[in-house]
Write a protein that holds these residues in place. Sequence first.
Motif, PDB file in Angstrom:
ATOM      1  N   ASP A 216       0.869  -1.178   0.000  1.00 17.17           N
ATOM      2  CA  ASP A 216       0.000   0.000   0.000  1.00 17.17           C
ATOM      3  C   ASP A 216       0.900   1.220   0.000  1.00 17.17           C
ATOM      4  O   ASP A 216       1.397   1.631   1.050  1.00 17.17           O
ATOM      5  CB  ASP A 216      -0.923  -0.021   1.219  1.00 17.17           C
ATOM      6  CG  ASP A 216      -1.967   1.098   1.182  1.00 17.17           C
ATOM      7  OD1 ASP A 216      -1.717   2.129   0.518  1.00 17.17           O
ATOM      8  OD2 ASP A 216      -3.015   0.940   1.823  1.00 17.17           O
ATOM      9  N   THR A 217       1.126   1.794  -1.181  1.00 16.95           N
ATOM     10  CA  THR A 217       2.065   2.915  -1.268  1.00 16.95           C
ATOM     11  C   THR A 217       1.494   4.183  -0.634  1.00 16.95           C
ATOM     12  O   THR A 217       2.263   5.038  -0.200  1.00 16.95           O
ATOM     13  CB  THR A 217       2.442   3.202  -2.729  1.00 16.95           C
ATOM     14  OG1 THR A 217       1.250   3.360  -3.497  1.00 16.95           O
ATOM     15  CG2 THR A 217       3.271   2.061  -3.310  1.00 16.95           C
ATOM     16  N   SER A 218       0.172   4.276  -0.539  1.00 16.48           N
ATOM     17  CA  SER A 218      -0.407   5.464   0.098  1.00 16.48           C
ATOM     18  C   SER A 218      -0.139   5.466   1.604  1.00 16.48           C
ATOM     19  O   SER A 218       0.017   6.522   2.214  1.00 16.48           O
ATOM     20  CB  SER A 218      -1.912   5.530  -0.167  1.00 16.48           C
ATOM     21  OG  SER A 218      -2.582   4.456   0.476  1.00 16.48           O
ATOM     22  N   LYS A 219      -0.064   4.276   2.178  1.00 15.36           N
ATOM     23  CA  LYS A 219       0.236   4.153   3.610  1.00 15.36           C
ATOM     24  C   LYS A 219       1.700   3.822   3.854  1.00 15.36           C
ATOM     25  O   LYS A 219       2.121   3.692   5.003  1.00 15.36           O
ATOM     26  CB  LYS A 219      -0.642   3.068   4.233  1.00 15.36           C
ATOM     27  CG  LYS A 219      -2.124   3.379   4.228  1.00 15.36           C
ATOM     28  CD  LYS A 219      -2.920   2.267   4.883  1.00 15.36           C
ATOM     29  CE  LYS A 219      -4.413   2.605   4.882  1.00 15.36           C
ATOM     30  NZ  LYS A 219      -5.219   1.508   5.468  1.00 15.36           N
ATOM     31  N   LYS A 220       2.455   3.646   2.755  1.00 11.51           N
ATOM     32  CA  LYS A 220       3.866   3.266   2.872  1.00 11.51           C
ATOM     33  C   LYS A 220       4.001   2.043   3.779  1.00 11.51           C
ATOM     34  O   LYS A 220       4.725   2.051   4.786  1.00 11.51           O
ATOM     35  CB  LYS A 220       4.712   4.419   3.379  1.00 11.51           C
ATOM     36  CG  LYS A 220       4.832   5.573   2.370  1.00 11.51           C
ATOM     37  CD  LYS A 220       5.806   6.631   2.874  1.00 11.51           C
ATOM     38  CE  LYS A 220       6.160   7.617   1.780  1.00 11.51           C
ATOM     39  NZ  LYS A 220       5.003   8.296   1.192  1.00 11.51           N
ATOM     40  N   SER A 221       3.283   0.995   3.399  1.00  9.23           N
ATOM     41  CA  SER A 221       3.338  -0.220   4.205  1.00  9.23           C
ATOM     42  C   SER A 221       3.171  -1.450   3.327  1.00  9.23           C
ATOM     43  O   SER A 221       2.612  -1.391   2.215  1.00  9.23           O
ATOM     44  CB  SER A 221       2.245  -0.190   5.282  1.00  9.23           C
ATOM     45  OG  SER A 221       0.968  -0.268   4.697  1.00  9.23           O
ATOM     46  N   SER A 222       3.666  -2.563   3.844  1.00  5.58           N
ATOM     47  CA  SER A 222       3.570  -3.842   3.162  1.00  5.58           C
ATOM     48  C   SER A 222       3.303  -4.908   4.211  1.00  5.58           C
ATOM     49  O   SER A 222       3.655  -4.742   5.387  1.00  5.58           O
ATOM     50  CB  SER A 222       4.881  -4.153   2.432  1.00  5.58           C
ATOM     51  OG  SER A 222       4.881  -5.455   1.875  1.00  5.58           O
ATOM     52  N   SER A 223       2.701  -6.007   3.772  1.00  6.09           N
ATOM     53  CA  SER A 223       2.524  -7.135   4.674  1.00  6.09           C
ATOM     54  C   SER A 223       2.939  -8.412   3.965  1.00  6.09           C
ATOM     55  O   SER A 223       2.815  -8.538   2.737  1.00  6.09           O
ATOM     56  CB  SER A 223       1.070  -7.240   5.139  1.00  6.09           C
ATOM     57  OG  SER A 223       0.239  -7.574   4.056  1.00  6.09           O
ATOM     58  N   LEU A 224       3.458  -9.321   4.762  1.00 10.57           N
ATOM     59  CA  LEU A 224       3.824 -10.656   4.291  1.00 10.57           C
ATOM     60  C   LEU A 224       2.973 -11.654   5.045  1.00 10.57           C
ATOM     61  O   LEU A 224       3.004 -11.685   6.274  1.00 10.57           O
ATOM     62  CB  LEU A 224       5.313 -10.934   4.538  1.00 10.57           C
ATOM     63  CG  LEU A 224       5.781 -12.372   4.276  1.00 10.57           C
ATOM     64  CD1 LEU A 224       5.694 -12.716   2.802  1.00 10.57           C
ATOM     65  CD2 LEU A 224       7.203 -12.572   4.785  1.00 10.57           C
ATOM     66  N   LEU A 225       2.227 -12.458   4.317  1.00 10.23           N
ATOM     67  CA  LEU A 225       1.397 -13.499   4.908  1.00 10.23           C
ATOM     68  C   LEU A 225       1.969 -14.855   4.516  1.00 10.23           C
ATOM     69  O   LEU A 225       2.201 -15.113   3.334  1.00 10.23           O
ATOM     70  CB  LEU A 225      -0.044 -13.375   4.417  1.00 10.23           C
ATOM     71  CG  LEU A 225      -0.989 -14.545   4.730  1.00 10.23           C
ATOM     72  CD1 LEU A 225      -1.260 -14.612   6.232  1.00 10.23           C
ATOM     73  CD2 LEU A 225      -2.296 -14.424   3.955  1.00 10.23           C
TER      74      LEU A 225
END
Lengths: 112, 112
Positions: A66-75
């Motif tokens: 999510d570039t708008s939130k500057k975040s990533s998740s790994l599942l």
Amino acid sequence: SQQGEEDPQALSIQEGENATMNCSYKTSINNLQWYRQNSGRGLVHLILIRSNEREKHSGRLRVTLDTSKKSSSLLITASRAADTASYFCATHRMDSSYKLIFGSGTRLLVRP
Amino acid sequence: GAGVSQSPSNKVTEKGKDVELRCDPISGHTALYWYRQRLGQGLEFLIYFQGNSAPDKSGLPSDRFSAERTGESVSTLTIQRTQQEDSAVYLCASTAGAREQYFGPGTRLTVT
């Protein structure tokens, strides 16, 4: 300073459960990568997601960005004891196409 | 060899001595990186080599640290007058572009 910060710092789950790790970063990026490290030695590349991508899959791995939130998740789905390791996110910043900036990592323990 | 190799795998040295760490990148990889990882921490960028271009030394923590690379071959990281705070795992990585990095197994340096 660290570009990426992982959350949580440590995670303990039962084999078969899903594990979710999050990464936040500060500046615009070209791509974001996830690496795994066993026993404090060499890192292994898991998956790369480009800044224009929102989701990517590889086997039991699912990464979102999510570039708008500057975040990533790994599942990691259906975890196994062999998934026990430290997981790091790393970013290629827009202003530096060659330098990877690593976060501090999430230590995952999968209990058999 | 198919991967990045590093030597020695472990090095114990006395405070004040010089040490030299070696990295053999994957053949054909033009870029080579050195990182330092303290216990339980993320990776700190030290230095980057790209072909015959001037290296990016911006991550070297002091003038006691230096690194060399001839062309696209072996690199050596030298630490002079070692201090206890230099104790860490030193990781080398190579890459063919701004994508995933391939890591060696690291050298664990202990300064006593």
